[in-house]
Design a protein around this motif. Structure first.
Motif, PDB file in Angstrom:
ATOM      1  N   TRP A   1       0.833  -1.213   0.000  1.00 36.11           N
ATOM      2  CA  TRP A   1       0.000   0.000   0.000  1.00 36.11           C
ATOM      3  C   TRP A   1       0.868   1.263   0.000  1.00 36.11           C
ATOM      4  O   TRP A   1       0.419   2.344   0.340  1.00 36.11           O
ATOM      5  N   TRP A   2       2.123   1.099  -0.414  1.00 30.87           N
ATOM      6  CA  TRP A   2       3.014   2.251  -0.448  1.00 30.87           C
ATOM      7  C   TRP A   2       2.915   2.970  -1.788  1.00 30.87           C
ATOM      8  O   TRP A   2       3.811   2.896  -2.632  1.00 30.87           O
TER       9      TRP A   2
ATOM     10  N   GLU B   1       3.528   7.798  -0.061  1.00 30.90           N
ATOM     11  CA  GLU B   1       4.191   6.738   0.702  1.00 30.90           C
ATOM     12  C   GLU B   1       5.201   5.980  -0.150  1.00 30.90           C
ATOM     13  O   GLU B   1       5.829   5.053   0.332  1.00 30.90           O
TER      14      GLU B   1
ATOM     15  N   SER C   1      -2.294   2.263   6.254  1.00 25.12           N
ATOM     16  CA  SER C   1      -2.302   1.034   7.054  1.00 25.12           C
ATOM     17  C   SER C   1      -2.867  -0.157   6.277  1.00 25.12           C
ATOM     18  O   SER C   1      -3.230  -1.166   6.874  1.00 25.12           O
TER      19      SER C   1
ATOM     20  N   HIS D   1       2.459  -7.173   7.927  1.00 23.29           N
ATOM     21  CA  HIS D   1       3.092  -6.842   9.215  1.00 23.29           C
ATOM     22  C   HIS D   1       3.561  -8.096   9.948  1.00 23.29           C
ATOM     23  O   HIS D   1       2.844  -9.110   9.967  1.00 23.29           O
TER      24      HIS D   1
ATOM     25  N   LEU E   1       6.054  -1.878  15.327  1.00 26.02           N
ATOM     26  CA  LEU E   1       5.501  -2.711  14.266  1.00 26.02           C
ATOM     27  C   LEU E   1       6.583  -2.866  13.219  1.00 26.02           C
ATOM     28  O   LEU E   1       7.547  -2.096  13.209  1.00 26.02           O
TER      29      LEU E   1
ATOM     30  N   ASP F   1       7.171  -3.795   9.002  1.00 34.41           N
ATOM     31  CA  ASP F   1       6.708  -4.188   7.672  1.00 34.41           C
ATOM     32  C   ASP F   1       7.604  -5.302   7.167  1.00 34.41           C
ATOM     33  O   ASP F   1       8.835  -5.214   7.293  1.00 34.41           O
TER      34      ASP F   1
ATOM     35  N   LYS G   1      11.943   6.244   4.517  1.00 32.22           N
ATOM     36  CA  LYS G   1      10.620   5.786   4.957  1.00 32.22           C
ATOM     37  C   LYS G   1      10.205   6.365   6.307  1.00 32.22           C
ATOM     38  O   LYS G   1       9.025   6.431   6.640  1.00 32.22           O
TER      39      LYS G   1
ATOM     40  N   HIS H   1      -1.430  -2.084  13.552  1.00 27.65           N
ATOM     41  CA  HIS H   1      -0.508  -2.482  12.486  1.00 27.65           C
ATOM     42  C   HIS H   1      -0.002  -3.918  12.679  1.00 27.65           C
ATOM     43  O   HIS H   1       1.194  -4.198  12.585  1.00 27.65           O
TER      44      HIS H   1
HETATM   45  C1  GAL Z   1       1.418   1.030   8.381  1.00 24.43           C
HETATM   46  C2  GAL Z   1       2.682   0.587   7.699  1.00 24.43           C
HETATM   47  C3  GAL Z   1       3.561   1.760   7.445  1.00 24.43           C
HETATM   48  C4  GAL Z   1       2.800   2.851   6.739  1.00 24.43           C
HETATM   49  C5  GAL Z   1       1.479   3.134   7.431  1.00 24.43           C
HETATM   50  C6  GAL Z   1       0.609   4.181   6.785  1.00 24.43           C
HETATM   51  O1  GAL Z   1       0.548  -0.043   8.595  1.00 24.43           O
HETATM   52  O2  GAL Z   1       3.320  -0.338   8.511  1.00 24.43           O
HETATM   53  O3  GAL Z   1       4.697   1.377   6.722  1.00 24.43           O
HETATM   54  O4  GAL Z   1       2.618   2.498   5.424  1.00 24.43           O
HETATM   55  O5  GAL Z   1       0.748   1.975   7.581  1.00 24.43           O
HETATM   56  O6  GAL Z   1       0.059   3.724   5.608  1.00 24.43           O
END
Ligand code: GAL
Length: 421
Positions: A38-39, A43, A72, A96, A305, A307, A341, A377
């Motif tokens: 979802w980046w 992001e 997220s 995650h 958390l 990734d 990041k 997360h």
């Molecule tokens: C989290 C993720 C982050 C960031 C965030 C906002 O769940 O671990 O890397 O992408 O969402 O989207």
């Protein structure tokens, strides 16, 4: 007849165990590699840097960067579920560390064991033990972590606080004491975004009210969501919500951060991808243009958390995916990705000279603080719990009824196997 069928089945399962167990890592073999996350958009820069690095060392392999926008992973995870269940997995996907991985995809036997990759790359020595535990079961290690993010961070603009005559609060009582005066000046005390960002705020409030031990007890079923302490969390949360913006449901996390940057709000609680957004995308200077502190009542605690990316069973470009995972876990991969990041390297040997002042402070806290796992997360609860908890949150946001929310959360905990009756 019966026994020969049994033997055939045994032979088949031994063969597939051999296939799955023997992860050999070679370079990418050309063709394409589809990565799913979802980046997207704001992001994206850190992921794009990784893709460049991959394509440089794996010439001839084209990365297909499949992203589904939405902080997220709220939207991406729904698309992923359809693809995984429909037998069309991406070659590798963002997931995650913790229950989102183990309690969702590993229990469903949709992931390949990466133990031999870990052995080959010597990763058991470079990733912290606590993190390895979140990625493992007694049957294997199931994904490669690319970072450590911190969830419990309060962001502000130092110059604005000085102008308004307030300091960053260290407890929620302090916040509630300064909030009315900020509101009276037309400043939103705490900016908030869509539903999942309310979950994100909730976990910071919960760990402040409960402390890290009782927080853990919620997730191993030893503390009921209906206990007086857990009801207290919803009550405190309700008080805090009174000082948030009314248009929260229509804002992304970036827009809630923007409210602080533009001086429309005093504070925002968000994970440190907000530091990535402010430093990398908005080109702001940490410590000068934006400041940070642990969210109120959580000093000395690091809600973490991570990734990670895994290897789904049956993906189309397995060798290419393995080369991607190998790069993700490497020192170069982590030190390329994380400074952009807003996260720190998951490895213990990163080159701290590449990280800004915010990230250096996060790295110090990661080493010295009490660690708690994030709910919003994926660390402490599986996807089943998370989906239903979003509904519990929605009900609370409409009704502000603490006891009703606590009862509903306990029912969800029972249904998802966290708590027993
Ligand atoms: C989290 C993720 C982050 C960031 C965030 C906002 O769940 O671990 O890397 O992408 O969402 O989207």
């Amino acid at each position: 007849m019966k026994s020969s069928r049994w033997l055939r089945l045994m032979a088949l399962s031994t063969m597939s165990m051999l296939l799955i167990g023997a992860v050999t890592v070679s370079a990418a073999v050309g063709g394409r590699l589809e990565i799913f996350s979802w980046w997207a958009g704001d992001e994206g820069p850190a992921l794009e840097a990784l893709i460049k690095l991959y394509e440089k060392s794996n010439t001839g392999t084209k990365v297909v960067n499949s992203t589904v926008t939405g902080g997220s992973g709220v939207n991406a995870k729904a698309v992923l579920k359809t693809r995984m269940l429909g037998g069309d997995p991406p070659d590798t996907f963002q997931v995650h560390a913790g229950q989102e991985l183990i309690g969702t995809w590993v229990v469903a036997e949709r992931m390949e064991d990466l133990t031999s990759l870990y052995e080959k790359e010597g990763w058991r020595r470079v990733f912290p033990e606590g993190l390895l535990k979140l990625l493992s079961t007694d049957r294997g290690i199931w994904s490669v972590p690319v970072n450590i993010h911190r969830s419990n961070v309060m962001w502000y603009v130092p110059g604005n606080l000085a102008k308004w005559g307030v300091k960053a609060p260290t407890t929620w009582a302090e916040f509630l004491a300064i909030a009315p005066a900020l509101s009276a000046k037309g400043i939103v005390p705490l900016s908030l975004g869509e539903n999942w960002t309310a979950n994100h705020l909730w976990e910071s409030v919960a760990v402040a009210v409960l402390g890290p031990e009782k927080w853990d007890a919620l997730w191993n079923g030893k503390l009921s969501f209906k206990s007086p302490e857990a009801v207290e969390v919803w009550k405190a949360f309700g008080e805090i919500l009174k000082y948030t913006n009314t248009d929260a449901p229509s804002l992304s996390w970036q827009q809630a951060t923007d409210m602080v940057v533009r001086g429309q709000a005093a504070f925002n609680i968000m994970g440190d991808w907000a530091a990535g957004y402010m430093a990398t995308t908005l080109k702001l200077k940490p410590g000068i243009d934006f400041g940070w502190t642990a969210s109120p009542g959580t000093g000395g605690m690091f809600m973490m958390l991570s990734d990670s990316f895994g290897l789904p069973v049956g993906c189309a470009a397995r060798e290419n995916a393995l080369a991607w995972l190998k790069m993700l876990g490497s020192k170069e991969g982590q030190d390329t990705f994380n400074p952009l990041k807003g996260s720190i390297s998951a490895r213990t040997d990163s080159d701290m000279g590449k990280y800004n002042t915010y990230l250096q402070s996060a790295a110090r806290d990661w080493k010295s603080n009490v660690i708690a796992g994030s709910l919003a997360h994926g660390v402490v609860a599986n996807e089943r719990f998370m989906n239903d908890f979003a509904t519990v949150m929605e009900i609370f946001l409409q009704s502000c009824n603490a006891q009703a929310a606590a009862n509903a959360a306990q029912a969800v905990a029972i249904q998802s196997g966290i708590a027993s009756r």
